[in-house]
Motif scaffolding. Sequence first.
Motif, PDB file in Angstrom:
ATOM      1  N   LYS A 179       0.797  -1.218   0.000  1.00  0.00           N
ATOM      2  CA  LYS A 179       0.000   0.000   0.000  1.00  0.00           C
ATOM      3  C   LYS A 179       0.832   1.271   0.000  1.00  0.00           C
ATOM      4  O   LYS A 179       0.367   2.315  -0.448  1.00  0.00           O
ATOM      5  CB  LYS A 179      -0.972   0.024   1.173  1.00  0.00           C
ATOM      6  N   ASN A 180       2.058   1.169   0.463  1.00  0.00           N
ATOM      7  CA  ASN A 180       2.917   2.339   0.446  1.00  0.00           C
ATOM      8  C   ASN A 180       3.617   2.457  -0.902  1.00  0.00           C
ATOM      9  O   ASN A 180       3.822   1.475  -1.598  1.00  0.00           O
ATOM     10  CB  ASN A 180       3.966   2.244   1.548  1.00  0.00           C
ATOM     11  N   ASN A 181       3.977   3.661  -1.258  1.00  0.00           N
ATOM     12  CA  ASN A 181       4.760   3.854  -2.463  1.00  0.00           C
ATOM     13  C   ASN A 181       6.147   3.257  -2.255  1.00  0.00           C
ATOM     14  O   ASN A 181       6.684   3.282  -1.141  1.00  0.00           O
ATOM     15  CB  ASN A 181       4.859   5.344  -2.796  1.00  0.00           C
ATOM     16  N   GLU A 182       6.708   2.722  -3.307  1.00  0.00           N
ATOM     17  CA  GLU A 182       8.006   2.080  -3.223  1.00  0.00           C
ATOM     18  C   GLU A 182       8.918   2.621  -4.316  1.00  0.00           C
ATOM     19  O   GLU A 182       8.452   2.990  -5.400  1.00  0.00           O
ATOM     20  CB  GLU A 182       7.875   0.565  -3.402  1.00  0.00           C
ATOM     21  N   THR A 183      10.205   2.642  -4.014  1.00  0.00           N
ATOM     22  CA  THR A 183      11.193   3.072  -4.996  1.00  0.00           C
ATOM     23  C   THR A 183      12.424   2.192  -4.882  1.00  0.00           C
ATOM     24  O   THR A 183      12.831   1.834  -3.769  1.00  0.00           O
ATOM     25  CB  THR A 183      11.595   4.546  -4.768  1.00  0.00           C
ATOM     26  N   ASN A 184      12.973   1.830  -6.020  1.00  0.00           N
ATOM     27  CA  ASN A 184      14.262   1.145  -6.029  1.00  0.00           C
ATOM     28  C   ASN A 184      15.093   1.714  -7.176  1.00  0.00           C
ATOM     29  O   ASN A 184      14.729   2.730  -7.778  1.00  0.00           O
ATOM     30  CB  ASN A 184      14.102  -0.366  -6.102  1.00  0.00           C
ATOM     31  N   GLU A 185      16.180   1.051  -7.472  1.00  0.00           N
ATOM     32  CA  GLU A 185      17.100   1.582  -8.485  1.00  0.00           C
ATOM     33  C   GLU A 185      16.504   1.541  -9.886  1.00  0.00           C
ATOM     34  O   GLU A 185      17.003   2.211 -10.785  1.00  0.00           O
ATOM     35  CB  GLU A 185      18.419   0.805  -8.445  1.00  0.00           C
ATOM     36  N   MET A 186      15.481   0.776 -10.082  1.00  0.00           N
ATOM     37  CA  MET A 186      14.893   0.665 -11.414  1.00  0.00           C
ATOM     38  C   MET A 186      13.706   1.596 -11.613  1.00  0.00           C
ATOM     39  O   MET A 186      13.536   2.161 -12.703  1.00  0.00           O
ATOM     40  CB  MET A 186      14.427  -0.769 -11.686  1.00  0.00           C
ATOM     41  N   ALA A 187      12.855   1.688 -10.591  1.00  0.00           N
ATOM     42  CA  ALA A 187      11.580   2.366 -10.809  1.00  0.00           C
ATOM     43  C   ALA A 187      10.942   2.787  -9.497  1.00  0.00           C
ATOM     44  O   ALA A 187      11.432   2.458  -8.420  1.00  0.00           O
ATOM     45  CB  ALA A 187      10.642   1.422 -11.562  1.00  0.00           C
ATOM     46  N   SER A 188       9.827   3.499  -9.642  1.00  0.00           N
ATOM     47  CA  SER A 188       8.984   3.840  -8.498  1.00  0.00           C
ATOM     48  C   SER A 188       7.599   3.256  -8.720  1.00  0.00           C
ATOM     49  O   SER A 188       7.128   3.183  -9.868  1.00  0.00           O
ATOM     50  CB  SER A 188       8.876   5.354  -8.312  1.00  0.00           C
ATOM     51  N   LEU A 189       6.969   2.851  -7.637  1.00  0.00           N
ATOM     52  CA  LEU A 189       5.611   2.312  -7.683  1.00  0.00           C
ATOM     53  C   LEU A 189       4.723   3.206  -6.827  1.00  0.00           C
ATOM     54  O   LEU A 189       4.986   3.371  -5.627  1.00  0.00           O
ATOM     55  CB  LEU A 189       5.589   0.876  -7.154  1.00  0.00           C
ATOM     56  N   ILE A 190       3.712   3.752  -7.459  1.00  0.00           N
ATOM     57  CA  ILE A 190       2.761   4.606  -6.760  1.00  0.00           C
ATOM     58  C   ILE A 190       1.435   3.872  -6.698  1.00  0.00           C
ATOM     59  O   ILE A 190       0.859   3.524  -7.738  1.00  0.00           O
ATOM     60  CB  ILE A 190       2.563   5.957  -7.491  1.00  0.00           C
ATOM     61  N   ILE A 191       0.953   3.604  -5.491  1.00  0.00           N
ATOM     62  CA  ILE A 191      -0.321   2.913  -5.293  1.00  0.00           C
ATOM     63  C   ILE A 191      -1.312   3.902  -4.719  1.00  0.00           C
ATOM     64  O   ILE A 191      -1.011   4.588  -3.724  1.00  0.00           O
ATOM     65  CB  ILE A 191      -0.144   1.707  -4.346  1.00  0.00           C
ATOM     66  N   THR A 192      -2.493   3.981  -5.318  1.00  0.00           N
ATOM     67  CA  THR A 192      -3.494   4.916  -4.819  1.00  0.00           C
ATOM     68  C   THR A 192      -3.946   4.511  -3.420  1.00  0.00           C
ATOM     69  O   THR A 192      -3.803   3.346  -3.024  1.00  0.00           O
ATOM     70  CB  THR A 192      -4.703   4.988  -5.754  1.00  0.00           C
ATOM     71  N   GLU A 193      -4.503   5.461  -2.714  1.00  0.00           N
ATOM     72  CA  GLU A 193      -4.883   5.218  -1.325  1.00  0.00           C
ATOM     73  C   GLU A 193      -5.920   4.100  -1.210  1.00  0.00           C
ATOM     74  O   GLU A 193      -5.883   3.310  -0.269  1.00  0.00           O
ATOM     75  CB  GLU A 193      -5.439   6.507  -0.712  1.00  0.00           C
ATOM     76  N   ASP A 194      -6.837   4.034  -2.166  1.00  0.00           N
ATOM     77  CA  ASP A 194      -7.843   2.964  -2.124  1.00  0.00           C
ATOM     78  C   ASP A 194      -7.312   1.653  -2.718  1.00  0.00           C
ATOM     79  O   ASP A 194      -8.016   0.644  -2.736  1.00  0.00           O
ATOM     80  CB  ASP A 194      -9.128   3.383  -2.848  1.00  0.00           C
ATOM     81  N   ARG A 195      -6.084   1.687  -3.225  1.00  0.00           N
ATOM     82  CA  ARG A 195      -5.374   0.528  -3.775  1.00  0.00           C
ATOM     83  C   ARG A 195      -6.018  -0.036  -5.025  1.00  0.00           C
ATOM     84  O   ARG A 195      -5.677  -1.138  -5.451  1.00  0.00           O
ATOM     85  CB  ARG A 195      -5.214  -0.571  -2.726  1.00  0.00           C
ATOM     86  N   LYS A 196      -6.903   0.675  -5.638  1.00  0.00           N
ATOM     87  CA  LYS A 196      -7.578   0.150  -6.819  1.00  0.00           C
ATOM     88  C   LYS A 196      -6.781   0.373  -8.091  1.00  0.00           C
ATOM     89  O   LYS A 196      -7.159  -0.128  -9.160  1.00  0.00           O
ATOM     90  CB  LYS A 196      -8.967   0.760  -6.934  1.00  0.00           C
TER      91      LYS A 196
END
Lengths: 115, 112
Positions: free
Chosen positions: B52-69
């Motif tokens: 559910k939290n946004n994640e970042t690594n050396e390749m990319a970032s992942l943004i998940i909306t608050e409702d996770r949909k």
Amino acid sequence: GAVVSQHPSWVICKSGTSVKIECRSLDFQATTMFWYRQFPKQSLMLMATSNEGSKATYEQGVEKDKFLINHASLTLSTLTVTSAHPEDSSFYICSATADRGEKLFFGSGTQLSVL
Amino acid sequence: DAKTTQPPSMDCAEGRAANLPCNHSTISGNEYVYWYRQIHSQGPQYIIHGLKNNETNEMASLIITEDRKSSTLILPHATLRDTAVYYCIVRAGLYNFNKFYFGSGTKLNVKP
């Protein structure tokens, strides 16, 4: 990341023969491996789940007698396509979970062509 | 079975950020969002995953909306080598036996 080695990269065989594909985890122990197949311009389709020391579980519609899976050790799983026919021609990819199961690492795939 | 929806293709200019969307409106509370990519005739490559939290690594970032949909994979500075099919996957858990079902993916074309 973890390395999964798959062999052979490609194979051509005659209709009616059997083909074995090997999948090895090189730097980790893989209790679970997954086998996929992929037709041209399509997505990966999960075929079966391979667990070390036990029988594989197959997805619905996948013939277990056609696609024999053996996972005899923590580093090796094999897929045997028995009595191969042209419609079995496909890209077969193995994979294994690592990093406490959090990630799935893939082999480089095997292109099977049945004549 | 795949529980995600992605656009079939997207274009991106080299050096620009690539933002790849994914819809997973039926996601359950304990299901994770994963991203993989596949370059032609190779095995897929892991990119990133999150709950559910946004994640970042050396390749990319992942943004998940608050409702996770839905979620967005961001490649901050796309290069020609990022041209691939990108798959968004919803996975039931983090155990070895939790399966990965691939949907149809997005073909990202990075152009000079």
